[in-house]
Design an enzyme around this catalytic site. Structure first.
Site, PDB file in Angstrom:
ATOM      1  N   ARG A  75      61.404 133.116   5.801  1.00  0.00           N
ATOM      2  CA  ARG A  75      62.306 134.241   6.402  1.00  0.00           C
ATOM      3  C   ARG A  75      63.779 133.328   7.148  1.00  0.00           C
ATOM      4  O   ARG A  75      64.651 133.742   8.081  1.00  0.00           O
ATOM      5  CB  ARG A  75      61.749 134.320   7.654  1.00  0.00           C
ATOM      6  CG  ARG A  75      60.677 135.557   7.765  1.00  0.00           C
ATOM      7  CD  ARG A  75      60.253 136.045   8.861  1.00  0.00           C
ATOM      8  NE  ARG A  75      59.785 137.658   8.434  1.00  0.00           N
ATOM      9  CZ  ARG A  75      58.755 138.239   9.635  1.00  0.00           C
ATOM     10  NH1 ARG A  75      58.164 137.719  10.798  1.00  0.00           N
ATOM     11  NH2 ARG A  75      58.900 139.564   9.140  1.00  0.00           N
TER      12      ARG A  75
ATOM     13  N   LYS B 276      45.579 150.705   8.118  1.00  0.00           N
ATOM     14  CA  LYS B 276      45.892 151.240   8.626  1.00  0.00           C
ATOM     15  C   LYS B 276      46.454 152.166   8.458  1.00  0.00           C
ATOM     16  O   LYS B 276      47.811 152.329   8.190  1.00  0.00           O
ATOM     17  CB  LYS B 276      45.835 150.444   9.890  1.00  0.00           C
ATOM     18  CG  LYS B 276      44.759 150.160  10.621  1.00  0.00           C
ATOM     19  CD  LYS B 276      45.245 149.969  12.168  1.00  0.00           C
ATOM     20  CE  LYS B 276      44.534 149.520  13.129  1.00  0.00           C
ATOM     21  NZ  LYS B 276      44.759 149.337  14.502  1.00  0.00           N
TER      22      LYS B 276
ATOM     23  N   GLY C  62      54.490 141.029   5.106  1.00  0.00           N
ATOM     24  CA  GLY C  62      54.235 139.663   5.034  1.00  0.00           C
ATOM     25  C   GLY C  62      53.132 139.330   4.287  1.00  0.00           C
ATOM     26  O   GLY C  62      53.303 139.012   3.080  1.00  0.00           O
TER      27      GLY C  62
ATOM     28  N   GLY D  80      56.960 145.894   9.227  1.00  0.00           N
ATOM     29  CA  GLY D  80      57.110 146.847   9.906  1.00  0.00           C
ATOM     30  C   GLY D  80      59.235 148.061  10.211  1.00  0.00           C
ATOM     31  O   GLY D  80      58.744 148.848  10.186  1.00  0.00           O
TER      32      GLY D  80
HETATM   33  C1  3PG Z   1      56.957 140.448  12.364  1.00  0.00           C
HETATM   34  O1  3PG Z   1      56.731 139.555  12.128  1.00  0.00           O
HETATM   35  O2  3PG Z   1      56.327 142.005  12.281  1.00  0.00           O
HETATM   36  C2  3PG Z   1      57.866 140.510  13.057  1.00  0.00           C
HETATM   37  O3  3PG Z   1      58.608 139.399  13.344  1.00  0.00           O
HETATM   38  C3  3PG Z   1      58.052 141.460  14.396  1.00  0.00           C
HETATM   39  O4  3PG Z   1      56.792 140.690  15.361  1.00  0.00           O
HETATM   40  P1  3PG Z   1      56.554 141.494  16.318  1.00  0.00           P
HETATM   41  O5  3PG Z   1      54.820 142.366  15.479  1.00  0.00           O
HETATM   42  O6  3PG Z   1      55.393 140.847  16.658  1.00  0.00           O
HETATM   43  O7  3PG Z   1      56.630 142.456  16.935  1.00  0.00           O
HETATM   44 MG    MG Z   2      54.425 142.956  11.876  1.00  0.00          MG
END
Ligand code: 3PG
Ligand code: MG
Length: 373
Positions: free
Chosen positions: A46, A183, A329, A352
């Site tokens: 990233r 999930k 990820g 997400g």
């Molecule tokens: C992630 O890694 O999914 C993003 O940086 C957002 O982080 P968060 O899910 O803690 O909001």
């Molecule tokens: Mg996330």
């Protein structure tokens, strides 16, 4: 829909970028490795992904200030989530670029507090959102700055949106999505939205057990979400698209021995990966596709005994001639673990965020850049 301003738009708006202070919201929420008191970055993907935007701005004489969250420190300073390890890596990759302290040390960030957003842009001439992975969060640093200073999307954000919306709106067919992870409840929205556009869906990972239960299979001790079984039933009944579910499962029997099961798990057994037959079938579906979206591992791949399913999908995604996009990820980490990350067309920096963009076709961070409240 109004388009999102680009870096070029920002440059013309500001006349010149020379000597201007530009704030870039980056997603430097990198995985960390802890070793006693020392904290290291496990993967700098990233950080490297933000370099094209940083370089573009600096070539034009801008002074670049970056800001990100790291982990979930809950609105208060917590040394566990210090940006220091990121700062060290960033200084190696882009010397002279400033990095603010973890945005989530301040409750104003997640609270989307206007005062916090205004503080962020004090002394700042322009704002760039390059934090694709956090753009599904309506947090102060994502949606606030465009109200106060000229703003634009960075190169990373732009490319992510182009690739994912292109895939969502005009995919080469057949278009197949392979979904895994734990999930169902997190992914229901995207499953429903994807069923409108994909030609087929393949579902593995822990969430497959909720679907298998919906089909009436005993699932032993496998992880599943009892309150989602009816929704899965409804989804299976309502769609005319093929939804590929596992036909065999690898897991532990009641005595803790690794075994391959069919879809009916005996009492005390726990499913932890898709089986070899399923891996071959999902692999064929991926090889025949012209567009593939993959999100979420097929099993507990961190444990080598349960990595075969995820490895097979990773290889199929790497080898298919179709256009391939991997989001999230865990799937990106799996690709890297198998040394296949260079063999896919696009590895998204957002999990997400990529799911929400596929589901809704828009994100709070994009709406803010378009000037929408
Ligand atoms: C992630 O890694 O999914 C993003 O940086 C957002 O982080 P968060 O899910 O803690 O909001
Ligand atoms: Mg996330």
């Amino acid at each position: 829909m109004k388009t999102v301003p680009t870096l070029e738009d920002l440059e013309s708006k500001l006349g010149s970028l020379d000597g201007k202070r530009i704030l870039i919201r980056t997603d430097f929420n990198v995985p960390l490795e802890r070793d006693g008191d020392a904290t290291r970055i496990a993967d700098d993907f990233r950080i490297r992904a933000a370099l094209p935007t940083i370089a573009w701005l600096r070539e034009r004489g801008a002074h670049v200030v970056t800001a990100s969250h790291l982990g979930r420190p809950k609105g208060t300073p917590d040394p566990k989530y210090s940006m220091e390890p990121v700062r060290v890596r960033l200084a190696e990759l882009a010397p002279g670029v400033e990095l603010l302290e973890n945005l989530r040390y301040d409750p104003g960030e997640e609270g989307n507090d206007d005062a916090f957003a205004r503080k962020l842009v004090e002394g700042i001439d322009g704002y760039v959102n390059d934090a694709f992975g956090a753009s599904h969060r309506a947090h102060a640093s994502i949606v606030g700055p465009p109200k106060y200073v000229p703003s634009a999307a960075g190169r990373l954000l732009q490319r992510e949106v182009d690739v994912l919306l292109g895939m969502r709106n005009d995919p080469r067919r057949p278009f197949v999505a392979v979904l895994g992870g734990a999930k169902v409840s997190d992914k229901l929205g995207v499953i429903e939205a994807l069923l409108d556009t994909v030609d087929a869906l393949a579902i593995g990972g822990a969430m497959c057990f909720t679907f298998l239960a919906a089909q009436g299979n005993p699932i032993g001790e496998s992880l599943f979400e009892p309150d989602q079984v009816d929704t899965c039933k409804r989804l299976l009944a309502a769609t005319s698209k093929p939804i590929h579910l596992p036909t065999d499962i690898v897991g532990l029997d009641a005595n803790g021995n690794v075994q391959t099961f069919g879809t009916r798990l005996p009492d005390g057994a726990k499913g932890l990966d898709i089986g070899p037959g399923t891996a071959a079938e999902f692999g064929d579906v991926v090889m025949d596709a012209r567009t593939v979206f993959w999100n979420g591992p097929m099993g507990m791949f961190e444990d080598d005994r349960f990595a075969a399913g995820t490895r097979a999908i990773a290889h199929a995604v790497a080898e298919t001639k179709g256009f391939t996009v991997v989001g999230g990820g865990d799937s990106a980490a799996a690709l890297a673990q198998f040394g296949l990350d260079d063999d896919v067309d696009h590895v998204s920096t957002g999990g997400g965020a990529s799911l929400e963009l596929l589901e809704r076709g828009d994100l709070p961070g994009l709406a803010a850049l378009r000037g929408e409240p």
